[in-house]
Write a protein that holds these residues in place. Structure first.
Motif, PDB file in Angstrom:
ATOM      1  N   ALA A 184       0.845  -1.194   0.000  1.00  0.00           N
ATOM      2  CA  ALA A 184       0.000   0.000   0.000  1.00  0.00           C
ATOM      3  C   ALA A 184       0.883   1.247   0.000  1.00  0.00           C
ATOM      4  N   ARG A 185       0.404   2.289  -0.682  1.00  0.00           N
ATOM      5  CA  ARG A 185       1.077   3.582  -0.642  1.00  0.00           C
ATOM      6  C   ARG A 185       0.024   4.686  -0.709  1.00  0.00           C
ATOM      7  N   PHE A 186       0.428   5.876  -0.296  1.00  0.00           N
ATOM      8  CA  PHE A 186      -0.501   6.995  -0.204  1.00  0.00           C
ATOM      9  C   PHE A 186      -0.036   8.148  -1.078  1.00  0.00           C
ATOM     10  N   ASP A 187      -0.982   8.767  -1.769  1.00  0.00           N
ATOM     11  CA  ASP A 187      -0.730   9.938  -2.617  1.00  0.00           C
ATOM     12  C   ASP A 187       0.378   9.691  -3.638  1.00  0.00           C
ATOM     13  N   GLY A 188       0.435   8.466  -4.172  1.00  0.00           N
ATOM     14  CA  GLY A 188       1.328   8.148  -5.285  1.00  0.00           C
ATOM     15  C   GLY A 188       2.789   7.996  -4.955  1.00  0.00           C
ATOM     16  N   ALA A 189       3.159   7.879  -3.706  1.00  0.00           N
ATOM     17  CA  ALA A 189       4.571   7.749  -3.344  1.00  0.00           C
ATOM     18  C   ALA A 189       4.697   6.771  -2.176  1.00  0.00           C
ATOM     19  N   ASP A 191       7.920   4.741  -4.817  1.00  0.00           N
ATOM     20  CA  ASP A 191       7.850   3.721  -5.856  1.00  0.00           C
ATOM     21  C   ASP A 191       7.506   2.369  -5.233  1.00  0.00           C
ATOM     22  N   TRP A 192       6.877   1.518  -6.035  1.00  0.00           N
ATOM     23  CA  TRP A 192       6.527   0.184  -5.550  1.00  0.00           C
ATOM     24  C   TRP A 192       7.758  -0.673  -5.261  1.00  0.00           C
ATOM     25  N   SER A 193       8.891  -0.297  -5.822  1.00  0.00           N
ATOM     26  CA  SER A 193      10.123  -1.054  -5.587  1.00  0.00           C
ATOM     27  C   SER A 193      10.905  -0.562  -4.375  1.00  0.00           C
ATOM     28  N   ALA A 194      10.373   0.423  -3.650  1.00  0.00           N
ATOM     29  CA  ALA A 194      11.076   0.976  -2.493  1.00  0.00           C
ATOM     30  C   ALA A 194      11.096  -0.018  -1.334  1.00  0.00           C
ATOM     31  N   GLU A 195      12.028   0.191  -0.426  1.00  0.00           N
ATOM     32  CA  GLU A 195      12.107  -0.634   0.779  1.00  0.00           C
ATOM     33  C   GLU A 195      10.927  -0.284   1.690  1.00  0.00           C
ATOM     34  N   PRO A 196      10.112  -1.258   2.089  1.00  0.00           N
ATOM     35  CA  PRO A 196       8.950  -0.948   2.935  1.00  0.00           C
ATOM     36  C   PRO A 196       9.380  -0.420   4.303  1.00  0.00           C
ATOM     37  N   THR A 197       8.621   0.569   4.787  1.00  0.00           N
ATOM     38  CA  THR A 197       8.842   1.104   6.123  1.00  0.00           C
ATOM     39  C   THR A 197       7.622   0.910   7.020  1.00  0.00           C
ATOM     40  N   ASN A 198       6.452   0.713   6.409  1.00  0.00           N
ATOM     41  CA  ASN A 198       5.184   0.596   7.150  1.00  0.00           C
ATOM     42  C   ASN A 198       4.952   1.804   8.048  1.00  0.00           C
ATOM     43  N   ARG A 199       5.356   2.965   7.556  1.00  0.00           N
ATOM     44  CA  ARG A 199       5.163   4.232   8.268  1.00  0.00           C
ATOM     45  C   ARG A 199       4.684   5.293   7.292  1.00  0.00           C
ATOM     46  N   PRO A 200       3.997   6.340   7.789  1.00  0.00           N
ATOM     47  CA  PRO A 200       3.526   7.404   6.896  1.00  0.00           C
ATOM     48  C   PRO A 200       4.660   7.977   6.059  1.00  0.00           C
ATOM     49  N   TYR A 204       4.015   0.587   2.485  1.00  0.00           N
ATOM     50  CA  TYR A 204       3.517  -0.399   3.441  1.00  0.00           C
ATOM     51  C   TYR A 204       3.520  -1.768   2.775  1.00  0.00           C
ATOM     52  N   PHE A 205       4.105  -2.741   3.467  1.00  0.00           N
ATOM     53  CA  PHE A 205       4.058  -4.129   2.999  1.00  0.00           C
ATOM     54  C   PHE A 205       3.397  -4.951   4.091  1.00  0.00           C
ATOM     55  N   LEU A 206       2.208  -5.445   3.808  1.00  0.00           N
ATOM     56  CA  LEU A 206       1.373  -6.110   4.803  1.00  0.00           C
ATOM     57  C   LEU A 206       1.483  -7.613   4.620  1.00  0.00           C
ATOM     58  N   ASP A 207       2.206  -8.240   5.542  1.00  0.00           N
ATOM     59  CA  ASP A 207       2.517  -9.660   5.467  1.00  0.00           C
ATOM     60  C   ASP A 207       1.773 -10.387   6.585  1.00  0.00           C
ATOM     61  N   PRO A 208       0.883 -11.330   6.250  1.00  0.00           N
ATOM     62  CA  PRO A 208       0.145 -12.025   7.311  1.00  0.00           C
ATOM     63  C   PRO A 208       1.039 -12.808   8.259  1.00  0.00           C
ATOM     64  N   ASP A 209       2.234 -13.196   7.818  1.00  0.00           N
ATOM     65  CA  ASP A 209       3.158 -13.896   8.706  1.00  0.00           C
ATOM     66  C   ASP A 209       3.662 -12.981   9.817  1.00  0.00           C
ATOM     67  N   ALA A 210       3.648 -11.670   9.572  1.00  0.00           N
ATOM     68  CA  ALA A 210       4.128 -10.722  10.576  1.00  0.00           C
ATOM     69  C   ALA A 210       2.998 -10.141  11.410  1.00  0.00           C
ATOM     70  N   ALA A 211       1.748 -10.463  11.056  1.00  0.00           N
ATOM     71  CA  ALA A 211       0.609  -9.934  11.807  1.00  0.00           C
ATOM     72  C   ALA A 211       0.421 -10.723  13.095  1.00  0.00           C
ATOM     73  N   ASP A 212       0.114 -10.021  14.175  1.00  0.00           N
ATOM     74  CA  ASP A 212      -0.117 -10.664  15.474  1.00  0.00           C
ATOM     75  C   ASP A 212      -1.408 -10.083  16.055  1.00  0.00           C
ATOM     76  N   THR A 213      -2.516 -10.441  15.427  1.00  0.00           N
ATOM     77  CA  THR A 213      -3.800  -9.867  15.826  1.00  0.00           C
ATOM     78  C   THR A 213      -4.678 -10.871  16.560  1.00  0.00           C
ATOM     79  N   GLY A 214      -4.287 -12.140  16.564  1.00  0.00           N
ATOM     80  CA  GLY A 214      -5.104 -13.159  17.205  1.00  0.00           C
ATOM     81  C   GLY A 214      -6.344 -13.524  16.423  1.00  0.00           C
ATOM     82  N   ARG A 215      -6.424 -13.057  15.152  1.00  0.00           N
ATOM     83  CA  ARG A 215      -7.568 -13.357  14.320  1.00  0.00           C
ATOM     84  C   ARG A 215      -7.133 -14.218  13.145  1.00  0.00           C
ATOM     85  N   GLU A 216      -8.090 -14.962  12.617  1.00  0.00           N
ATOM     86  CA  GLU A 216      -7.782 -15.820  11.475  1.00  0.00           C
ATOM     87  C   GLU A 216      -7.483 -14.993  10.232  1.00  0.00           C
ATOM     88  N   ASP A 217      -8.272 -13.935   9.989  1.00  0.00           N
ATOM     89  CA  ASP A 217      -8.050 -13.056   8.843  1.00  0.00           C
ATOM     90  C   ASP A 217      -7.095 -11.938   9.244  1.00  0.00           C
TER      91      ASP A 217
END
Length: 281
Positions: A184-189, A191-200, A204-217
């Motif tokens: 995911a990215r916001f306002d067009g920036a 690049d998709w090839s950039a190193e993810p930071t998961n910060r404004p 954002y690179f959302l990996d279910p293996d790294a999620a710790d929400t206690g939910r199945e989805d």
């Protein structure tokens, strides 16, 4: 050869075969003597590798019997060594498999289907491997050769709260090694090839293996204020999706594909009056 009439004639025919490799398909070399029977094993198209793998392609002895594009299984000719699968996007002449490349010209899609990258050199063998689904994901990469589902949402001044999605359960009872990841990215920036930071301000690179929400989805909080949100949904084969577990026994998660059933984006936006009309009663 038996002829007509009362007599018969026998002719011995000798055929000389040029040996191009031993211990193929994970078998072991053995000692063979005069009189041993030989059977023709029909199956995968195979060719010898004649040079190093480059960003442009893989040089081989002959490409004429191979599909125009697909995947190659690389055999290092070492007993017990894991295979590597690499993608090729075309054939140039009769001696070169062309590689898919990213926007900077770098060759991509090695270690496909969760295989392991290994040195590729002259004298190894490349097999045309049949496959059911494409593996067209590589992290931190931008290329026309990639496969993904992309969607953009334009809502000026929105507060983007979270993203979640649901993946269809596998038909097998055990957990499979292929899944869905989202960028995911916001306002067009950036690049998709950039190193993810998961910060404004970053990717954002959302990996279910790294999620710790206690939910199945998987559910991921964002907390970003922006005018536009862009999403890319990738279908990933994790390490070991194709793996030899024993003689003639392989892990076959690479024969399936993850299926996205739903994706939910939650946001907040102050309401406004678009049109107002008063009527007489």
């Amino acid at each position: 050869i038996v002829g007509a009439g009362t007599g018969s004639q026998i002719r011995n025919v000798a055929v000389r075969l040029r040996l191009i490799g031993r211990g193929l398909l994970g078998t072991e070399r053995g000692t063979h003597g005069f009189g041993d029977r030989v059977a023709l094993v029909t199956g995968l198209d195979v060719t010898e590798i004649t040079g190093p793998l480059t960003d442009t392609g893989l040089p081989v002895l002959d490409t004429r019997t191979f599909p125009y594009s697909g995947y190659l299984m690389i055999d290092s000719m070492q007993t017990g060594a894991p295979f590597e699968m690499i993608a090729y996007s075309g054939i140039r002449g009769e001696n070169l498999f062309e590689r898919p490349r990213d926007e900077s010209g770098r060759g991509i899609f090695r270690n496909s289907f969760g295989t392991i990258s290994r040195p590729i050199a002259r004298g190894m063998f490349a097999y045309a491997i049949p496959f059911r689904h494409y593996d067209r994901f590589q992290p931190r990469t931008e290329s026309e050769q990639m496969a993904y589902f992309q969607k953009a949402f334009g809502i000026p001044g929105a507060h983007w709260r979270r993203i979640s999605w649901r993946e269809r359960a596998p038909r097998i009872e055990r957990e499979r090694l292929c899944d869905i990841v989202v960028a995911a990215r916001f306002d067009g920036a950036p690049d998709w090839s950039a190193e993810p930071t998961n910060r404004p301000g970053g990717l954002y690179f959302l990996d279910p293996d790294a999620a710790d929400t206690g939910r199945e989805d998987p559910v991921f909080d964002l907390g970003v204020v922006a005018d536009e949100l862009e999403l890319r949904v990738y279908f990933r084969y994790k390490k070991g999706s194709f793996m030899r577990l024993g003689p003639d026994f392989y892990r076959d998660d690479w024969k399936e594909t993850p299926i996205l059933e739903s994706l939910t984006v939650e946001y907040e936006k102050a309401g406004r009056i678009v049109r107002h009309e008063e009527t007489r009663f």
